[in-house]
Design an enzyme around this catalytic site. Structure first.
Site, short mmCIF file in Angstrom:
data_model
loop_
_atom_site.label_atom_id
_atom_site.label_comp_id
_atom_site.label_asym_id
_atom_site.label_seq_id
_atom_site.Cartn_x
_atom_site.Cartn_y
_atom_site.Cartn_z
N PHE A 1 0.81 -1.23 0.00
CA PHE A 1 0.00 0.00 0.00
C PHE A 1 0.84 1.27 0.00
O PHE A 1 0.34 2.35 -0.30
CB PHE A 1 -0.94 0.01 1.21
N SER B 1 5.41 -7.16 3.04
CA SER B 1 6.04 -7.55 4.30
C SER B 1 6.82 -8.86 4.12
O SER B 1 6.54 -9.64 3.21
CB SER B 1 4.97 -7.71 5.38
N GLU C 1 -4.98 -4.03 -1.95
CA GLU C 1 -6.42 -3.79 -1.89
C GLU C 1 -6.74 -2.47 -1.20
O GLU C 1 -7.84 -1.94 -1.32
CB GLU C 1 -7.14 -4.96 -1.19
N CYS D 1 9.71 1.32 3.27
CA CYS D 1 10.60 0.19 3.59
C CYS D 1 12.02 0.69 3.80
O CYS D 1 12.85 -0.01 4.34
CB CYS D 1 10.56 -0.84 2.49
P1 NAD Z 1 1.57 -6.76 2.95
O1 NAD Z 1 2.61 -7.82 2.96
O2 NAD Z 1 0.50 -6.81 3.96
O3 NAD Z 1 0.82 -6.74 1.52
C1 NAD Z 1 1.53 -6.76 0.31
C2 NAD Z 1 0.70 -7.51 -0.74
O4 NAD Z 1 0.52 -8.85 -0.31
C3 NAD Z 1 -0.68 -6.90 -0.93
O5 NAD Z 1 -0.97 -6.87 -2.30
C4 NAD Z 1 -1.59 -7.86 -0.16
O6 NAD Z 1 -2.86 -7.98 -0.76
C5 NAD Z 1 -0.86 -9.18 -0.21
N1 NAD Z 1 -1.04 -9.97 1.01
C6 NAD Z 1 -1.15 -9.52 2.28
N2 NAD Z 1 -1.27 -10.57 3.14
C7 NAD Z 1 -1.23 -11.69 2.40
C8 NAD Z 1 -1.28 -13.08 2.71
N3 NAD Z 1 -1.42 -13.50 3.96
N4 NAD Z 1 -1.20 -13.98 1.70
C9 NAD Z 1 -1.05 -13.56 0.42
N5 NAD Z 1 -1.00 -12.25 0.07
C10 NAD Z 1 -1.09 -11.34 1.04
O7 NAD Z 1 2.34 -5.36 2.96
P2 NAD Z 1 1.71 -3.91 3.12
O8 NAD Z 1 1.19 -3.74 4.51
O9 NAD Z 1 0.82 -3.60 1.98
O10 NAD Z 1 3.03 -3.00 2.90
C11 NAD Z 1 3.93 -2.74 3.93
C12 NAD Z 1 5.06 -3.71 3.93
O11 NAD Z 1 5.72 -3.71 2.66
C13 NAD Z 1 6.16 -3.34 4.93
O12 NAD Z 1 6.63 -4.51 5.55
C14 NAD Z 1 7.24 -2.70 4.08
O13 NAD Z 1 8.54 -2.74 4.63
C15 NAD Z 1 7.13 -3.53 2.85
N6 NAD Z 1 7.72 -2.86 1.70
C16 NAD Z 1 8.90 -3.33 1.23
C17 NAD Z 1 9.51 -2.71 0.16
C18 NAD Z 1 10.83 -3.21 -0.34
O14 NAD Z 1 11.23 -2.78 -1.41
N7 NAD Z 1 11.52 -4.09 0.36
C19 NAD Z 1 8.90 -1.60 -0.44
C20 NAD Z 1 7.68 -1.16 0.05
C21 NAD Z 1 7.08 -1.80 1.12
#
Ligand code: NAD
Length: 490
Positions: free
Chosen positions: A151, A228, A178, A283
């Site tokens: 997000f 994440s 989402e 991140c």
């Molecule tokens: P998230 O992991 O909750 O969601 C990321 C994606 O995964 C979304 O599209 C979501 O729909 C999907 N998702 C979530 N839970 C899932 C599950 N249990 N099974 C399958 N798919 C699932 O992450 P977020 O809250 O949207 O974003 C924040 C996180 O992203 C932080 O941990 C941040 O550090 C990380 N991030 C990392 C980078 C990088 O380049 N390393 C860049 C931006 C954000």
């Protein structure tokens, strides 16, 4: 009035979802619901993949210079619609307008990089590798690729992926978070407006069911994930088990070390921006700041004052807001819970912005002191405007703190001493290092390289590794005898 259920974008047009479950898309500054993201099904994922599969042969065979022409037109259109897009990012994500402009600008830089695809996709040749035989490599597209995004960067993170993938001749299915689907849908519509053939870029909306369907779909060749660490690991494991190429970037806990000789004003500005920019939801956010011995006391005094006076205002109505809300009520409540528990763990809340808006999902920017390397506040990603701080007695102790953390996105040192900076950069176990910069943020020409639990896979995102990720190599050996010349003459 009922809130509209958003549609997928497949084969160049809207595709309604028959989902019965959905996630509300909020304006985090006010809590207003902007739309409902349907939790798409495996069947709907398949429709998007089939559209991408159908579009692939002709897009793959489109001359690479013509693919570049599309990217130039797309870049032009994104510039024309820049302000509208930036406001959309602010509306659905809550970051300040300058931050949204930055989010979009970094994404457009990837499109600019991809405009050079004719050069980037060149193979290598070795004439006369053997008597009468030449050798050459070609980089060829993989087929249908998919991207799953978080997000926190509604424009930039999707644009780390699809411009490079389609420049290489692939077709693409994007599953945005989402929580922020509106920017992704608009970016895809603009691609069609810029002349991208239907089916080359598709957007499928949903949550974990969509992710799991993408990870196991037999017609998807490669998956890019950013989010994440727990989900990154799940996507990497499931995707590779289904024979896909996967790059999966995860979470982080980035440490900043302030040396006694650091230039005070620019260091304070950099630390403040790194920690509280995007309400700490980056991140690459600086989430721990370390001072060396007692010599950093005046830096911490300045930091307390600066954190307390940060202007926290609704970002959609106040262009002078210095910090916006977090993404939703769940994130806000989780952060308040962490802050409530901190004093019992011996951690002091030494500065907190006094005023936050009543509506929306706001958390006051907060500085925690006396954090030790073992504390969960020094180790776990909080993803909010909470900066932990502590003291170390040597550069070596700071490096141990960083390398003991488990993540590995970034680390930063502030110093005027070249030797200390060099030693720090050489010894920290992470992919991005900053010397006197706020956030060593990814830039399009460099592949973005988290280490440890911050990345699962081999080839990193964007830059030349991005080109490698979205192509596979073929080696062609050609032998020509002089038959033609003997029979046809010169
Ligand atoms: P998230 O992991 O909750 O969601 C990321 C994606 O995964 C979304 O599209 C979501 O729909 C999907 N998702 C979530 N839970 C899932 C599950 N249990 N099974 C399958 N798919 C699932 O992450 P977020 O809250 O949207 O974003 C924040 C996180 O992203 C932080 O941990 C941040 O550090 C990380 N991030 C990392 C980078 C990088 O380049 N390393 C860049 C931006 C954000």
């Amino acid at each position: 009035m009922t809130t509209p259920l958003l549609s997928h974008y497949v084969a160049g047009r809207d595709l309604s979802s028959s989902a019965t479950q959905s996630t509300s898309v909020h304006n985090p500054s006010t809590g207003e619901v902007l739309g409902l993201t349907p939790h798409g099904s495996a069947e709907e994922v398949d429709q998007a993949v089939q559209a991408a599969k159908t579009a692939f042969p002709s897009w793959r065979d489109t001359p690479v210079s013509k693919r570049a022409t599309f990217l130039f037109r797309y870049k032009e259109l994104l510039e024309q619609r820049f302000e509208e897009l930036a406001r959309l990012v602010t509306r659905e994500n809550g970051k300040t307008l300058p931050e949204s402009r930055g989010d979009l600008r970094r994404g457009i830089e990837v499109v600019e990089f991809a405009c050079g695809i004719v050069h980037l996709i060149k193979g290598e040749t070795v004439p006369q590798i053997s008597a009468g035989m030449d050798g050459a490599t070609t980089l060829e597209p993989l087929g249908v690729c998919a991207g799953i995004t978080p997000f926190n960067f509604p424009a930039m993170v999707p644009m780390w992926m699809y411009p490079v993938a389609i420049a290489c001749g692939n077709t693409f299915v994007l599953k945005p978070s989402e929580k922020v689907p509106l920017t992704a849908l608009k970016l895809a519509e603009l691609a069609t407006e810029a002349g991208l053939p239907a089916g080359v870029l598709n957007v499928v909306l949903g949550a974990r069911e969509v992710v799991d369907a993408l990870c196991s779909h037999p017609d998807i060749a490669a998956l890019s994930f950013v989010g994440s660490s727990a989900v990154a690991k799940h996507v990497y494991t499931t995707g590779t088990a289904h024979g896909k190429r996967v790059q999966a970037a995860g979470g982080a806990k980035n440490v900043m070390l302030v040396m006694p000789d650091a230039e005070p004003e620019s260091t304070l500005r950099a630390v403040l921006g790194a920690s509280f920019g995007c309400a700490g939801q980056r991140c690459m956010a600086g989430s721990v700041v370390l001072g060396l011995g007692d010599q950093g006391d005046s830096f911490f005094q300045g930091l307390r004052a600066a954190v307390s006076s940060l202007k926290v205002l609704p970002t959609d109505s106040h262009e002078d807001s210095e910090m916006g809300p977090v993404i939703d009520g769940h994130a806000r409540d989780r952060l308040f819970e962490v802050l409530e528990k901190a004093p019992a763990a011996g951690i002091q809340i030494s500065a907190q912005s006094a005023k936050i808006p009543e509506k929306g999902f706001f958390v006051p920017p907060t500085l925690l002191e006396n954090v030790t390397a073992q504390s969960s506040l020094a180790r776990e990603e909080l993803f909010g405007p909470v900066l932990a701080s502590g003291k170390v007695q040597s550069l070596e102790e700071a490096v141990e703190w960083i390398n003991g953390g488990g993540y590995g996105n970034g680390a930063v040192i502030y110093t005027r001493e070249g030797g200390a900076a060099r030693e720090f950069a050489r010894r920290v176990h992470c992919g991005m290092v900053g010397v006197n910069v706020g956030v060593p943020a990814p830039m399009s020409v460099f592949s973005f390289s988290g280490w440890n639990q911050s990345f699962f896979g081999d080839l990193h995102v964007q830059g030349m590794e991005g080109i490698r990720f979205y192509t596979r190599q073929k080696v062609v050996f050609s032998r020509w005898d002089d038959h033609y010349f003997r029979t046809q003459g010169w």
